[in-house]
Design an enzyme around this catalytic site. Sequence first.
Site, PDB file in Angstrom:
ATOM      1  N   SER A 158       0.846  -1.192   0.000  1.00 43.70           N
ATOM      2  CA  SER A 158       0.000   0.000   0.000  1.00 43.70           C
ATOM      3  C   SER A 158       0.878   1.238   0.000  1.00 43.70           C
ATOM      4  O   SER A 158       2.030   1.203   0.453  1.00 43.70           O
ATOM      5  CB  SER A 158      -0.885  -0.004   1.248  1.00 43.70           C
ATOM      6  OG  SER A 158      -1.494   1.251   1.454  1.00 43.70           O
ATOM      7  N   TYR A 184      -0.167   0.004  10.546  1.00 43.07           N
ATOM      8  CA  TYR A 184      -0.517  -0.449   9.199  1.00 43.07           C
ATOM      9  C   TYR A 184       0.619  -0.164   8.224  1.00 43.07           C
ATOM     10  O   TYR A 184       1.006  -1.024   7.425  1.00 43.07           O
ATOM     11  CB  TYR A 184      -1.797   0.248   8.739  1.00 43.07           C
ATOM     12  CG  TYR A 184      -2.256  -0.165   7.361  1.00 43.07           C
ATOM     13  CD1 TYR A 184      -2.633  -1.481   7.094  1.00 43.07           C
ATOM     14  CD2 TYR A 184      -2.336   0.761   6.322  1.00 43.07           C
ATOM     15  CE1 TYR A 184      -3.066  -1.867   5.840  1.00 43.07           C
ATOM     16  CE2 TYR A 184      -2.771   0.387   5.060  1.00 43.07           C
ATOM     17  CZ  TYR A 184      -3.135  -0.935   4.821  1.00 43.07           C
ATOM     18  OH  TYR A 184      -3.554  -1.312   3.566  1.00 43.07           O
TER      19      TYR A 184
END
Length: 305
Positions: A158, A184
């Site tokens: 990501s 994350y």
Amino acid sequence: MSRITTPFGADATAAQVIAGVDLSGRRAVVTGGASGIGVETARALAAAGAEVTLAVRNTAAGERTAADIIETTGNNHVFVAPLELADRASVRAFAENWDGPLHILVNNAGVMAEPLNRTPEGWEHQFATNHLGHFGLATGLHSALAQAGSARVVSVSSSAHLRSDVHLDDLHFERRAYDPWLAYGQSKTANVLFAVEAAKRWASDGIVTNALMPGGIRTALQRHLEAEQLDAWKDFPWKTPEQGASTSVLLAASPLVDGVTGRYFEDNNEALPRGDSEYSGVAAYALDPESATRLWEVSEDLLAR
């Protein structure tokens, strides 16, 4: 190394990047294949003739998705198997139950920006799921990938990797304050570093490994976000799930990237070094070979305890 580019861009769909590719006789595993871009990744591979296994937590949802893919592609070789990435026993069982060669492994499943949650081992849940689970799965399936002769491993990362390097001295937020986005981001950097190190370690087995940023797609991945957080992204260039799956499918099956390994892609092209944007480019620390080796060793140690 010269930058890898293709004729496809951000608007391309998974079906477009795989058009004309014949995957008959190939076997693929897609983690998280029952939701989000995992569904469209699996659908595109099945449409090209691959045998596809959806590795999922919710097998009932997996069976519904498999039935839909079979109906829309006409490919009856779509299967479902249980996989809980944060559970070492589940990961090990999946790998041990796999029989025969594996040509494509798409490490797609993930959790994003969740409140602090720990596994029974005390591991931070996002790192345990997004990185350690996929690391254990890929290494557990290494012999099957090697048996295929020319396997591809796809690591879905990501742009959030730009938020954080991997903190090997405190992977699980035991000494620093927990932040859902830093956690994350760290796990997504780990996804890239895995690809860098696997590319080196597994080259002699004919296995290529690459990482990617799929883009922003409205899926259940955002289930932990507040409404105001999503509202703040109202001008973000959202993709459809079919578009979001395209780079995964490109790396999993397209002849345009034959032999390419250890790189990070976005919008169906190799990413440029990070610039001013918080949503594009790749951080130098995510491609650092020394960090990749250290993370691999630490990951092996954690899973072996």
